[in-house]
Scaffold this motif. Structure first.
Motif, PDB file in Angstrom:
ATOM      1  N   GLY A  85       0.809  -1.214   0.000  1.00 22.80           N
ATOM      2  CA  GLY A  85       0.000   0.000   0.000  1.00 22.80           C
ATOM      3  C   GLY A  85       0.840   1.260   0.000  1.00 22.80           C
ATOM      4  N   THR A  86       0.204   2.347   0.449  1.00 16.09           N
ATOM      5  CA  THR A  86       0.815   3.675   0.383  1.00 16.09           C
ATOM      6  C   THR A  86       0.649   4.385   1.719  1.00 16.09           C
ATOM      7  N   PHE A  87       1.693   5.126   2.121  1.00 13.57           N
ATOM      8  CA  PHE A  87       1.699   5.946   3.329  1.00 13.57           C
ATOM      9  C   PHE A  87       1.403   7.403   2.976  1.00 13.57           C
ATOM     10  N   PHE A  88       0.593   8.067   3.805  1.00 13.21           N
ATOM     11  CA  PHE A  88       0.518   9.520   3.814  1.00 13.21           C
ATOM     12  C   PHE A  88       0.947   9.978   5.201  1.00 13.21           C
ATOM     13  N   ILE A  89       1.869  10.913   5.268  1.00 15.04           N
ATOM     14  CA  ILE A  89       2.353  11.436   6.541  1.00 15.04           C
ATOM     15  C   ILE A  89       1.992  12.914   6.607  1.00 15.04           C
ATOM     16  N   SER A  90       1.180  13.290   7.607  1.00 13.32           N
ATOM     17  CA  SER A  90       0.736  14.675   7.728  1.00 13.32           C
ATOM     18  C   SER A  90       1.099  15.236   9.096  1.00 13.32           C
ATOM     19  N   ASN A  91       0.636  16.445   9.381  1.00 21.85           N
ATOM     20  CA  ASN A  91       0.955  17.095  10.657  1.00 21.85           C
ATOM     21  C   ASN A  91       0.086  16.602  11.806  1.00 21.85           C
ATOM     22  N   VAL A  92      -0.956  15.793  11.521  1.00 21.56           N
ATOM     23  CA  VAL A  92      -1.838  15.315  12.597  1.00 21.56           C
ATOM     24  C   VAL A  92      -1.950  13.793  12.665  1.00 21.56           C
ATOM     25  N   ARG A  93      -1.520  13.081  11.600  1.00 22.94           N
ATOM     26  CA  ARG A  93      -1.713  11.625  11.583  1.00 22.94           C
ATOM     27  C   ARG A  93      -0.846  10.955  10.523  1.00 22.94           C
ATOM     28  N   VAL A  94      -0.831   9.623  10.602  1.00 23.92           N
ATOM     29  CA  VAL A  94      -0.227   8.779   9.573  1.00 23.92           C
ATOM     30  C   VAL A  94      -1.336   7.898   9.010  1.00 23.92           C
ATOM     31  N   VAL A  95      -1.442   7.851   7.689  1.00 20.70           N
ATOM     32  CA  VAL A  95      -2.507   7.081   7.030  1.00 20.70           C
ATOM     33  C   VAL A  95      -1.867   6.077   6.075  1.00 20.70           C
ATOM     34  N   TRP A  96      -2.352   4.833   6.137  1.00 14.72           N
ATOM     35  CA  TRP A  96      -1.932   3.803   5.177  1.00 14.72           C
ATOM     36  C   TRP A  96      -3.172   3.243   4.511  1.00 14.72           C
ATOM     37  N   TYR A  97      -3.081   2.983   3.190  1.00 14.70           N
ATOM     38  CA  TYR A  97      -4.185   2.298   2.501  1.00 14.70           C
ATOM     39  C   TYR A  97      -3.619   1.272   1.528  1.00 14.70           C
ATOM     40  N   SER A  98      -4.418   0.243   1.272  1.00 15.94           N
ATOM     41  CA  SER A  98      -4.007  -0.835   0.377  1.00 15.94           C
ATOM     42  C   SER A  98      -4.163  -0.409  -1.081  1.00 15.94           C
ATOM     43  N   ASN A  99      -3.171  -0.794  -1.909  1.00 21.80           N
ATOM     44  CA  ASN A  99      -3.254  -0.475  -3.343  1.00 21.80           C
ATOM     45  C   ASN A  99      -4.348  -1.274  -4.036  1.00 21.80           C
ATOM     46  N   LEU A 100      -4.684  -2.453  -3.506  1.00 23.42           N
ATOM     47  CA  LEU A 100      -5.720  -3.285  -4.128  1.00 23.42           C
ATOM     48  C   LEU A 100      -7.127  -2.798  -3.804  1.00 23.42           C
ATOM     49  N   ALA A 101      -7.314  -2.255  -2.598  1.00 20.42           N
ATOM     50  CA  ALA A 101      -8.635  -1.768  -2.191  1.00 20.42           C
ATOM     51  C   ALA A 101      -8.429  -0.638  -1.185  1.00 20.42           C
ATOM     52  N   ASP A 102      -8.658   0.625  -1.639  1.00 21.12           N
ATOM     53  CA  ASP A 102      -8.354   1.755  -0.756  1.00 21.12           C
ATOM     54  C   ASP A 102      -9.279   1.844   0.453  1.00 21.12           C
ATOM     55  N   SER A 103     -10.346   1.023   0.472  1.00 19.81           N
ATOM     56  CA  SER A 103     -11.211   0.985   1.662  1.00 19.81           C
ATOM     57  C   SER A 103     -10.559   0.193   2.795  1.00 19.81           C
ATOM     58  N   PHE A 104      -9.508  -0.577   2.458  1.00 17.03           N
ATOM     59  CA  PHE A 104      -8.723  -1.273   3.487  1.00 17.03           C
ATOM     60  C   PHE A 104      -7.621  -0.317   3.915  1.00 17.03           C
ATOM     61  N   ASN A 105      -7.837   0.377   5.030  1.00 18.98           N
ATOM     62  CA  ASN A 105      -6.942   1.460   5.414  1.00 18.98           C
ATOM     63  C   ASN A 105      -6.939   1.650   6.921  1.00 18.98           C
ATOM     64  N   VAL A 106      -6.047   2.510   7.373  1.00 18.44           N
ATOM     65  CA  VAL A 106      -5.983   2.859   8.788  1.00 18.44           C
ATOM     66  C   VAL A 106      -5.471   4.292   8.914  1.00 18.44           C
ATOM     67  N   SER A 107      -6.110   5.059   9.805  1.00 16.14           N
ATOM     68  CA  SER A 107      -5.706   6.422  10.113  1.00 16.14           C
ATOM     69  C   SER A 107      -5.263   6.450  11.574  1.00 16.14           C
ATOM     70  N   ILE A 108      -3.999   6.823  11.805  1.00 16.78           N
ATOM     71  CA  ILE A 108      -3.419   6.789  13.152  1.00 16.78           C
ATOM     72  C   ILE A 108      -3.039   8.202  13.574  1.00 16.78           C
ATOM     73  N   PRO A 109      -3.852   8.867  14.387  1.00 17.79           N
ATOM     74  CA  PRO A 109      -3.478  10.220  14.855  1.00 17.79           C
ATOM     75  C   PRO A 109      -2.276  10.155  15.796  1.00 17.79           C
ATOM     76  N   TYR A 110      -1.470  11.178  15.781  1.00 18.43           N
ATOM     77  CA  TYR A 110      -0.336  11.233  16.711  1.00 18.43           C
ATOM     78  C   TYR A 110      -0.818  11.193  18.157  1.00 18.43           C
ATOM     79  N   LEU A 111      -2.027  11.698  18.393  1.00 21.06           N
ATOM     80  CA  LEU A 111      -2.574  11.722  19.749  1.00 21.06           C
ATOM     81  C   LEU A 111      -2.745  10.321  20.319  1.00 21.06           C
ATOM     82  N   GLN A 112      -2.912   9.314  19.447  1.00 20.80           N
ATOM     83  CA  GLN A 112      -3.140   7.946  19.900  1.00 20.80           C
ATOM     84  C   GLN A 112      -1.885   7.075  19.788  1.00 20.80           C
ATOM     85  N   MET A 113      -0.746   7.661  19.502  1.00 22.70           N
ATOM     86  CA  MET A 113       0.494   6.888  19.415  1.00 22.70           C
ATOM     87  C   MET A 113       1.209   6.858  20.766  1.00 22.70           C
TER      88      MET A 113
END
Length: 350
Positions: free
Chosen positions: A187-215
């Protein structure tokens, strides 16, 4: 862990509780705003009609919670996190200071307990309290992605991250393997100022959003797939251990360094995402003035804290006695506890 301590001014706290808990009689330290918490409005005077009828206080409204503080003693107070609120409305209430009037009713749920709070605005403008609280709660409810870990969310569109209003993307990293399954998912990573997001290349609905607040931590560790980026989350978000394989090693080191840096920056300047302009809901100053009156002061015995807690239960059977049952923990016959309540929970209130 150090980042969370930074958020709370260096105190030994492992998880933010202000928006997720209901606390009674909090200390001066617990009443203070943490970093990122903004005091939006103070309404004064406001009566806690449910538990402290006849007592004036002030209602502090922040971007994370409601805090009612008695004027007689700051030790008498209630902190209500917006995450616990289930409904906000107005109903008729009987106030010792205002008589029969309309008051703000809050229905809340904390763990397995349901509580009801009634606040009466002692100024002429009854709807002002409702409008402000509803507006702030709506802003809080619509910004949960800033604060909550989310699996399989609707935040990827056409393989691009749908940015939140205060969000900025710093990096997009392709070829990142999610190691949650035996064979991994590319899949692919997005790194922003509030969270890290990963999604699968085969199905973008298979994903996870991880806020820094919950790390809890971000580190590079060995795995059966080789070195991997490992993100551990807080107990409140499920205590997940999420592994990601990033190649080559230079890219892994870069991603680790960038996420760690943004994680540390967030601890110093957290973004909770609750944007609300309460000035539009404020009444003119003239309508917020009440006549001062002499009040009869009656000295009463201090209220038992267990009885105080019972006053807020959202229970239609309140005020009626339940059948006595034998309690093995105490070795005594006691009134049957409400469903979902334990003796240990009642003792923890004291």
């Amino acid at each position: 862990m150090e980042v969370l301590q930074e958020l709370f001014g260096g105190s030994k706290i492992t998880e933010m509780w202000q928006d997720r808990e209901i606390r009674f009689d909090t200390s001066n330290t617990e009443q203070r705003c943490i970093r990122g918490e903004v005091l939006l409005e103070i309404l004064d005077p406001v009566e806690d009609t449910k538990g402290n009828n006849g007592e004036q206080g002030s209602l502090h409204i922040t971007n994370l919670r409601l805090l009612w503080v008695s004027k007689k003693s700051k030790r008498t107070n209630i902190s209500i996190g917006f995450s616990c609120v289930t409904s906000i409305t107005t109903k008729a209430a009987s106030s010792r200071l205002k008589g029969e009037t309309q008051a703000l009713y809050l229905q809340t749920k904390y763990h397995s307990q349901r509580f009801e709070f009634v606040f009466t605005n002692l100024t002429k403008s009854t709807n002002q309290l409702l409008n402000i609280v509803q507006a702030v709660f709506k802003a809080y409810d619509n910004s949960r992605l800033y604060r909550d870990l989310k699996l399989r969310g609707a935040f990827i569109q056409d393989r691009e991250l749908k940015l939140l209003p205060l969000e900025q993307t710093y990096s997009r990293v392709n070829g990142v393997w999610n190691l949650s399954s035996e064979q991994g998912n590319l899949g692919t990573f997005f790194i922003s100022n509030v969270r890290v997001v990963w999604y699968s290349n085969l199905a973008d609905s298979f994903n996870v959003s991880i806020p820094y607040l919950q790390m809890r931590s971000v580190r590079v560790r060995a795995s059966k797939f080789g070195e991997a980026l490992v993100i551990e989350t807080t107990p409140g978000s499920g205590s997940y251990t999420l592994g990601f394989k990033v190649d080559p090693k230079e890219t892994l080191d870069y991603v680790h360094k960038e996420i760690s840096s943004l994680f540390e920056t967030f601890g110093k300047q957290p973004i909770f995402g609750v944007e609300c302009d309460v000035s539009a809901h404020l009444a003119p100053l003239a309508s917020m003035t009440i006549q001062s009156e002499e009040e009869d002061v009656v000295v009463v015995d201090p209220v038992d804290k267990g009885d105080l807690l019972a006053a807020y239960y959202a229970d239609s059977s309140q005020g009626t006695d339940r059948e006595p049952v034998y309690c093995p923990e105490l070795g005594l016959a006691v009134e049957q506890l409400r469903e979902g309540t334990s003796v240990e929970q009642l003792w923890s209130v004291l």
